[in-house]
Design a protein around this motif. Structure first.
Motif, mmCIF file in Angstrom:
data_model
loop_
_atom_site.group_PDB
_atom_site.id
_atom_site.type_symbol
_atom_site.label_atom_id
_atom_site.label_comp_id
_atom_site.label_asym_id
_atom_site.label_seq_id
_atom_site.Cartn_x
_atom_site.Cartn_y
_atom_site.Cartn_z
ATOM 1 N N SER A 108 0.622 -1.132 -0.088
ATOM 2 C CA SER A 108 0.023 -0.007 -0.217
ATOM 3 C C SER A 108 0.996 1.191 0.092
ATOM 4 O O SER A 108 0.908 2.077 1.050
ATOM 5 C CB SER A 108 -0.987 0.155 1.244
ATOM 6 N N ASP A 110 0.727 4.283 -1.191
ATOM 7 C CA ASP A 110 -0.130 5.310 -1.037
ATOM 8 C C ASP A 110 -0.508 5.669 0.417
ATOM 9 O O ASP A 110 -1.117 6.461 0.681
ATOM 10 C CB ASP A 110 -1.428 5.426 -1.859
ATOM 11 N N GLU A 112 -3.256 4.394 1.746
ATOM 12 C CA GLU A 112 -4.549 4.467 2.094
ATOM 13 C C GLU A 112 -5.323 3.308 1.369
ATOM 14 O O GLU A 112 -6.617 3.224 1.320
ATOM 15 C CB GLU A 112 -5.255 5.763 1.311
ATOM 16 N N TYR A 115 -3.706 1.378 -3.829
ATOM 17 C CA TYR A 115 -2.835 0.569 -4.768
ATOM 18 C C TYR A 115 -3.380 -0.904 -5.224
ATOM 19 O O TYR A 115 -3.760 -0.913 -6.328
ATOM 20 C CB TYR A 115 -1.529 0.494 -4.262
ATOM 21 N N TYR A 172 8.824 6.607 3.628
ATOM 22 C CA TYR A 172 7.910 7.655 4.239
ATOM 23 C C TYR A 172 8.778 8.912 4.484
ATOM 24 O O TYR A 172 10.016 8.803 4.710
ATOM 25 C CB TYR A 172 7.451 7.110 5.502
ATOM 26 N N TYR A 197 10.553 8.004 -7.719
ATOM 27 C CA TYR A 197 9.014 8.299 -8.319
ATOM 28 C C TYR A 197 9.299 8.190 -9.743
ATOM 29 O O TYR A 197 7.875 7.664 -10.131
ATOM 30 C CB TYR A 197 8.833 9.948 -7.981
ATOM 31 N N ALA A 223 -3.739 9.590 -11.580
ATOM 32 C CA ALA A 223 -3.766 9.712 -10.534
ATOM 33 C C ALA A 223 -2.392 9.636 -9.751
ATOM 34 O O ALA A 223 -2.208 10.186 -8.815
ATOM 35 C CB ALA A 223 -4.573 8.217 -9.974
ATOM 36 N N LEU A 224 -1.364 8.822 -10.618
ATOM 37 C CA LEU A 224 0.015 9.052 -10.055
ATOM 38 C C LEU A 224 0.650 10.615 -10.114
ATOM 39 O O LEU A 224 1.360 11.079 -9.309
ATOM 40 C CB LEU A 224 0.854 8.169 -10.926
ATOM 41 N N PHE A 227 -0.890 12.349 -7.463
ATOM 42 C CA PHE A 227 -0.343 11.840 -5.893
ATOM 43 C C PHE A 227 1.146 12.331 -5.921
ATOM 44 O O PHE A 227 1.699 12.921 -4.792
ATOM 45 C CB PHE A 227 -0.230 10.292 -6.003
ATOM 46 N N PHE A 228 1.920 12.152 -6.925
ATOM 47 C CA PHE A 228 3.188 12.756 -7.073
ATOM 48 C C PHE A 228 3.519 14.257 -6.756
ATOM 49 O O PHE A 228 4.285 14.857 -6.164
ATOM 50 C CB PHE A 228 4.191 12.318 -8.193
ATOM 51 N N ARG A 231 2.951 14.839 -3.103
ATOM 52 C CA ARG A 231 3.952 14.304 -2.408
ATOM 53 C C ARG A 231 5.266 15.106 -2.474
ATOM 54 O O ARG A 231 5.749 15.450 -1.453
ATOM 55 C CB ARG A 231 4.165 12.976 -2.435
#
Length: 285
Positions: A108, A110, A112, A115, A172, A197, A223-224, A227-228, A231
């Motif tokens: 996982s 992400d 959450e 994935y 993380y 990434y 989505a990626l 997300f990136f 992040r």
């Protein structure tokens, strides 16, 4: 206790593998899954690795028996996905053992649980389209070949990034600087400031191209990117706080291959900062 046994015990404790044997293991039978084991135990590591190995082996068998067909491509996909998870854990265990945990398999990434849902959706799309078009819509060609190259290249880039960073790599985002946390600017980081990434992006989107999943390819890429973008914005603020001007200069000297990050996470230039500081100084005067 012999010296050899003592050395093994000390090494196991460093890796977080030294655990008390549960009471159920004293019986003549031992359950496959036991809540008496701690999460990151040799028992759970072995079970997880064994499961991934079985899936990888099945994928290899399917790929070898069916060749470059839509079924063979599914076999290659079934190899690359578990291989990614195995390499994630191995790189942390080998190069950053103090931070290795069961979650290092990255089921996982992400955080959450989205994935595995995304993987399920992509597989569902592949199976449904194969069923609707009797495999005709998944006939191998240039697009699956490009996708395979992207996926393999992405995996190599991500793994190389983890090996290069060693103890400075963390799944993380760290909000404080550890003693072994240094700014990595050599190797692959000399040419790309977020190689892990970029590697994951290429791997994930490449797999969908290989499966000729038009819907999943668009969804994964979108989505990626989202997300990136979020992040990286947070991570780079943190890194500027931890490393100061050193990281800001690194950002200006090293770009990123993720297109959306060049638009939304573009660093300020030195001249802009200089002008800003001059204006601030004149205001104070």
């Amino acid at each position: 206790m012999s010296a050899n046994t003592k050395d093994k015990a000390e090494f196991a404790s460093q890796l977080g593998l030294s655990r008390n044997r549960p009471a159920c293991a004293e019986k003549w039978w031992t359950p496959v899954v036991s809540m008496e084991y701690e999460t990151h135990s040799g028992h759970n590591i072995a079970l997880t690795a064994c499961g991934l190995g079985i899936v990888l082996g099945c994928g290899l068998t399917i790929a070898l028996n069916n060749g470059w067909t839509y079924i063979g491509i599914f076999g290659i996909y079934s190899m690359l996905v578990p291989l990614y998870h195995v390499l994630e854990y191995m790189c942390v265990a080998l190069y950053n053992p103090s931070r290795v945990e069961l979650e290092s398999f990255m089921f996982s990434p992400d955080g959450e649980g989205l994935y595995p849902v995304a993987l399920a959706v992509s597989l569902a799309e592949y199976v449904i389209e194969c069923w609707l078009f009797a495999g005709g819509g998944k006939t191998p060609g240039v697009i699956p070949a490009i996708g395979l190259v992207f996926a393999v290249a992405g995996q190599l880039i991500r793994t190389l990034a983890m090996i290069t960073a060693k103890t400075s790599f963390n799944h993380y985002i760290a909000n404080r600087r550890e003693q072994d946390h240094t700014l990595i600017t050599h190797g692959i980081y000399k040419y790309e400031r977020h190689p892990s990434y970029v590697g994951f992006f290429m791997w994930a989107v490449g797999l969908q191209l290989m499966l000729k999943n038009p819907l999943s390819t668009i969804l994964f890429a979108g989505a990626l990117s989202y997300f990136f973008c979020k992040r990286v914005a947070y991570e780079e603020r943190t890194l500027r706080f931890l490393f100061g001007e050193k990281y800001t200069l690194y950002m200006e000297q090293t770009s990123t291959l993720i297109p959306i990050l060049q638009v939304f996470a573009k660093p300020k230039t030195i001249s802009a900062r200089a002008s800003s500081s001059k204006a601030s100084a004149s205001t104070k005067k």
